[in-house]
Design an enzyme around this catalytic site. Structure first.
Site, PDB file in Angstrom:
ATOM      1  N   LYS A 176      -3.626   2.397  -0.851  1.00  0.00           N
ATOM      2  CA  LYS A 176      -2.446   1.879  -1.824  1.00  0.00           C
ATOM      3  C   LYS A 176      -2.217   0.817  -1.383  1.00  0.00           C
ATOM      4  O   LYS A 176      -1.800  -0.293  -1.228  1.00  0.00           O
ATOM      5  CB  LYS A 176      -1.393   2.943  -2.372  1.00  0.00           C
ATOM      6  CG  LYS A 176      -1.659   3.404  -3.880  1.00  0.00           C
ATOM      7  CD  LYS A 176      -0.438   4.500  -4.103  1.00  0.00           C
ATOM      8  CE  LYS A 176       0.085   5.137  -2.847  1.00  0.00           C
ATOM      9  NZ  LYS A 176      -0.865   6.638  -2.845  1.00  0.00           N
ATOM     10  N   GLY A 229       1.963   7.643   3.896  1.00  0.00           N
ATOM     11  CA  GLY A 229       1.437   7.436   5.049  1.00  0.00           C
ATOM     12  C   GLY A 229       0.762   5.825   4.496  1.00  0.00           C
ATOM     13  O   GLY A 229      -0.673   6.651   3.905  1.00  0.00           O
ATOM     14  N   HIS A 230       1.118   4.794   5.243  1.00  0.00           N
ATOM     15  CA  HIS A 230      -0.180   3.685   4.272  1.00  0.00           C
ATOM     16  C   HIS A 230      -0.428   3.479   5.140  1.00  0.00           C
ATOM     17  O   HIS A 230       0.637   2.902   6.626  1.00  0.00           O
ATOM     18  CB  HIS A 230       1.237   2.783   3.696  1.00  0.00           C
ATOM     19  CG  HIS A 230       0.983   3.545   2.436  1.00  0.00           C
ATOM     20  ND1 HIS A 230       2.618   2.903   1.342  1.00  0.00           N
ATOM     21  CD2 HIS A 230       1.235   4.766   1.598  1.00  0.00           C
ATOM     22  CE1 HIS A 230       2.545   3.559   0.441  1.00  0.00           C
ATOM     23  NE2 HIS A 230       1.237   4.564   0.545  1.00  0.00           N
ATOM     24  N   ASP A 238      -3.140   9.386  -1.218  1.00  0.00           N
ATOM     25  CA  ASP A 238      -4.323   8.467  -0.224  1.00  0.00           C
ATOM     26  C   ASP A 238      -5.252   7.589  -0.929  1.00  0.00           C
ATOM     27  O   ASP A 238      -6.668   7.723  -0.126  1.00  0.00           O
ATOM     28  CB  ASP A 238      -5.082   9.358   0.930  1.00  0.00           C
ATOM     29  CG  ASP A 238      -3.658  10.713   1.403  1.00  0.00           C
ATOM     30  OD1 ASP A 238      -2.567   9.549   2.429  1.00  0.00           O
ATOM     31  OD2 ASP A 238      -3.298  11.588   0.991  1.00  0.00           O
ATOM     32  N   GLN A 242       2.192   8.529  -2.580  1.00  0.00           N
ATOM     33  CA  GLN A 242       2.097   9.482  -2.956  1.00  0.00           C
ATOM     34  C   GLN A 242       0.939   8.788  -4.070  1.00  0.00           C
ATOM     35  O   GLN A 242       0.399   8.100  -3.969  1.00  0.00           O
ATOM     36  CB  GLN A 242       3.028  10.644  -3.752  1.00  0.00           C
ATOM     37  CG  GLN A 242       3.459  11.583  -2.466  1.00  0.00           C
ATOM     38  CD  GLN A 242       5.078  10.804  -1.864  1.00  0.00           C
ATOM     39  OE1 GLN A 242       6.042  10.254  -2.550  1.00  0.00           O
ATOM     40  NE2 GLN A 242       5.019  10.551  -0.497  1.00  0.00           N
TER      41      GLN A 242
HETATM   42  P1  IMP Z   1       6.495  16.412   0.728  1.00  0.00           P
HETATM   43  O1  IMP Z   1       6.407  15.894  -0.173  1.00  0.00           O
HETATM   44  O2  IMP Z   1       6.378  16.504   1.951  1.00  0.00           O
HETATM   45  O3  IMP Z   1       7.333  17.649   0.047  1.00  0.00           O
HETATM   46  O4  IMP Z   1       4.701  16.888   0.063  1.00  0.00           O
HETATM   47  C1  IMP Z   1       4.188  18.087  -1.027  1.00  0.00           C
HETATM   48  C2  IMP Z   1       2.887  18.202  -1.726  1.00  0.00           C
HETATM   49  O5  IMP Z   1       2.016  16.638  -1.332  1.00  0.00           O
HETATM   50  C3  IMP Z   1       1.920  18.176   0.188  1.00  0.00           C
HETATM   51  O6  IMP Z   1       1.064  18.562  -0.776  1.00  0.00           O
HETATM   52  C4  IMP Z   1       2.057  16.913   0.996  1.00  0.00           C
HETATM   53  O7  IMP Z   1       0.704  16.890   1.594  1.00  0.00           O
HETATM   54  C5  IMP Z   1       1.447  16.425  -0.345  1.00  0.00           C
HETATM   55  N1  IMP Z   1       2.176  15.182  -0.112  1.00  0.00           N
HETATM   56  C6  IMP Z   1       3.417  14.157  -0.129  1.00  0.00           C
HETATM   57  N2  IMP Z   1       3.156  12.736   0.661  1.00  0.00           N
HETATM   58  C7  IMP Z   1       2.032  12.039   0.501  1.00  0.00           C
HETATM   59  C8  IMP Z   1       1.416  11.373   0.837  1.00  0.00           C
HETATM   60  O8  IMP Z   1       1.848  10.475   0.800  1.00  0.00           O
HETATM   61  N3  IMP Z   1      -0.560  11.329   0.804  1.00  0.00           N
HETATM   62  C9  IMP Z   1      -0.766  12.608   0.110  1.00  0.00           C
HETATM   63  N4  IMP Z   1      -0.581  13.411  -0.317  1.00  0.00           N
HETATM   64  C10 IMP Z   1       1.216  13.670   0.287  1.00  0.00           C
HETATM   65 MG    MG Z   2      -1.549   7.946   2.626  1.00  0.00          MG
END
Ligand code: IMP
Ligand code: MG
Length: 432
Positions: free
Chosen positions: A16, A40-41, A13, A221
Site C-alpha cells: 500500500k 510499516g509502510h 504488507d 494492515q
Molecule cells: P497488533 O495490530 O499489533 O495488535 O497485531 C495483531 C496482528 O496484526 C498480528 O498478527 C500482527 O502481526 C498483525 N499486524 C499488525 N499490523 C500489521 C501490519 O502493518 N502489517 C502486517 N501485519 C500486521
Molecule cells: Mg507493512
C-alpha cells in the site's frame, strides 16, 4: 469531491505504501483512518533511500501534500515524536503539513505493559505496540484521547485511576508507581509537541472536498486483519476495511473509488490460520527475493501461494473499484505458480474464503496451476512487453476478483509499475 480509499486485500504488507507513494503526488491530502504504529509502510525513494513509515501517511514525502492522522487512529505520542525526528534526519520536513485529530486515542506506557502481561505477543503474534490495549480502553470507555493528553490535571487523574485498576492484577505497587511516573514525565515533555499538530481533521477534509480537491484515505494492515472480517481472533483491533475510512476521519460515507492492493502471492506476519502457506526452499526463495521481513518488527513473513478466494472476498467487503497488483517481479524464475480457487472440506467445495477458523484449519485449498515466467521485470513499462505467463497471472486474478486491474507493480520504486486503466490514471495519477 474525489475521495479515494486505498486498502489492503490480504494480511497487510501488500505494498500500500508504495502505491500511495505514486498516487499522493497529485493529491491535496492523505489521511490515515485506523491502526497505529503497528503499521510499516516501506517507501523506496528516487535515490534508492528506503523510508519506513509507521504512523505518518505516505504522502508526507511530497512537500505540497497535507497529511492527517484521523480520529480512528491510535497514537503513541512518543512513537510519533520519534518518527517525525527520524523523517527530519532524512530530510523530510513536516512543518505544518501534519494534522492530528484531538479525538485520537493515545497509547500510553501502561498499554505496552498490559500487552506484555496478557501475553498477546506470543498468543496472537502482535506487534507489541500497545494497539490492542488502547483500542480495548476506547471501547470500554476508559480511554484517553489527545485532547485529554493536553489537559494535565484531567490526564493525571484518569491515568492514575486506569493504571491502578488495570495493572493491579499483574504488577507490584512499586512497578505501578514507576509506570505512572514515566507516563507523567513523557506527557509533560510531549504535550506541547502534540498541541502544535492539532487539527480539526473532519472540518479540514470536508473543506478540501468541497473545493474539489483530491483526498486519499490510507488504510493500514489488511482486510483479513480486520477485527470484524479478518481471521478472528488473529486480527488487529481496528477496521481496515474501506467502509470504516470515512468514519475514521470524520466525513460522510461518500467514496468515489476504492483501490484494493493485493500482492501476487500471500504473506502473513504473526500467528493465525494461513491455508495456502508454504515452507521450505520455495518459501525461502520468495522471502529473500521479495525481502519479506516485517517493516515494524523485522520478523520474517510467512509465505504462501496466492489465494484468489481471499482477493475476491476482500473486493466485496471493501467495494473495490480498481485493483493494484504488486510484486509481480518477485515471482519471476518460478517454474509454475499455484493459485487457490476454492476450499474442499468433508466432500464440500467452498468458493468463498471461509469465516470459520476450524474450516480454515482443516479444509484443503483447491489449486489451479499456472505457468511460470522469468526475466527481470522491474524496468518493463508496457503491458505488451510482459511475458505471456505474467500477463495471464494478472488477468486470472482480476477475472476471479471481478475487478479490472489499474496498476501492476514490478519493483520497489514508485515508477516500477504499469498503469493499465487510463481513466484511473487521468483522475488519480496525471490529472491537474
Ligand atoms: P497488533 O495490530 O499489533 O495488535 O497485531 C495483531 C496482528 O496484526 C498480528 O498478527 C500482527 O502481526 C498483525 N499486524 C499488525 N499490523 C500489521 C501490519 O502493518 N502489517 C502486517 N501485519 C500486521
Ligand atoms: Mg507493512
Amino acid at each position: 469531491m474525489p475521495v479515494l480509499v486505498v486498502v489492503g486485500l490480504q494480511w497487510g504488507d501488500e505494498g500500500k505504501g508504495r502505491v500511495i507513494h505514486t498516487l499522493a503526488r497529485r493529491a491535496y491530502a492523505v489521511a490515515r483512518y485506523q491502526g497505529g504504529n503497528n503499521a510499516g509502510h516501506t517507501l523506496v525513494l528516487g535515490n534508492n533511500e528506503v523510508l519506513a513509515l509507521h504512523l505518518i501517511p505516505s504522502g508526507i514525502v511530497y512537500p505540497n501534500v497535507r497529511c492527517y492522522i484521523g480520529n480512528g487512529v491510535v497514537v503513541d505520542p512518543k512513537a510519533l515524536y520519534e518518527e517525525i525526528g527520524h523523517l527530519a534526519k532524512r530530510g523530510v520536513r513536516i512543518g505544518r503539513r501534519l494534522g492530528l485529530s484531538p479525538l485520537c486515542h493515545v497509547i500510553l506506557p501502561y498499554h505496552l505493559s498490559l500487552e506484555r502481561y496478557l501475553g498477546e505477543g506470543s498468543r496472537l503474534g502482535t506487534t507489541q505496540r500497545g494497539i490492542g490495549p488502547s483500542y480495548r480502553d476506547k471501547i470500554a470507555r476508559l480511554g484517553l484521547r489527545v485532547l485529554d493528553y493536553l489537559n494535565t490535571p484531567r490526564f493525571q487523574e484518569r491515568v492514575m485511576a486506569n493504571v491502578r485498576e488495570l495493572l493491579a492484577p499483574f504488577a507490584r505497587p512499586s512497578e505501578i508507581r514507576s509506570i505512572e511516573r514515566e507516563t507523567f514525565e513523557t506527557q509533560k515533555k510531549l504535550a506541547p509537541f502534540l498541541k502544535r499538530l492539532l487539527a480539526d481533521v473532519s472540518i479540514e477534509i470536508t473543506d478540501a472536498l468541497s473545493r474539489g480537491r483530491r483526498v486519499l484515505l490510507e488504510s493500514a494492515q489488511g482486510t483479513f486483519l480486520d477485527v470484524d472480517f479478518g481471521t478472528y481472533p488473529y486480527v488487529t483491533s481496528s477496521n481496515p476495511v474501506a467502509g470504516y475510512a470515512p468514519c475514521g476521519v470524520g466525513i460522510g460515507p461518500k467514496i468515489d473509488a476504492v483501490l484494493g492492493v493485493a500482492k501476487l502471492f500471500t504473506t502473513r506476519v504473526g500467528e493465525g490460520p494461513f491455508p495456502t502457506e508454504i515452507h521450505g526452499a520455495l518459501a525461502s526463495q520468495i522471502r529473500e527475493t521479495g525481502l519479506e521481513y516485517g517493516a515494524t518488527t523485522g520478523r520474517p513473513r510467512r509465505i504462501g501461494h496466492l489465494d484468489l478466494t481471499m482477493i475476491r472476498k476482500a473486493c466485496r467487503l471493501n467495494g473495490v473499484t480498481h485493483l493494484a497488483l504488486t510484486k509481480l517481479d518477485t515471482l519471476a524464475g518460478l517454474a509454475s505458480l499455484k493459485v487457490c480457487v476454492g476450499y474442499s472440506w468433508r466432500g464440500k467445495i467452498f468458493k468463498d474464503f471461509p469465516d470459520d477458523p476450524e474450516i480454515l484449519a482443516k479444509a484443503n485449498p483447491v489449486y489451479k496451476e499456472l505457468p511460470g515466467f522469468s526475466g527481470d521485470l522491474t524496468s518493463v513499462k508496457r503491458w505488451s512487453d510482459l511475458p505471456g505467463a505474467a500477463k495471464r497471472l494478472v488477468d486470472e486474478t482480476a477475472a476471479f476478483a471481478g475487478v479490472s486491474p489499474a496498476i501492476v507493480s514490478l519493483g520497489r520504486k514508485a515508477d516500477n509499475q504499469i498503469v493499465l486503466d487510463a481513466g484511473f490514471a487521468r483522475e488519480w495519477l496525471t490529472g491537474g
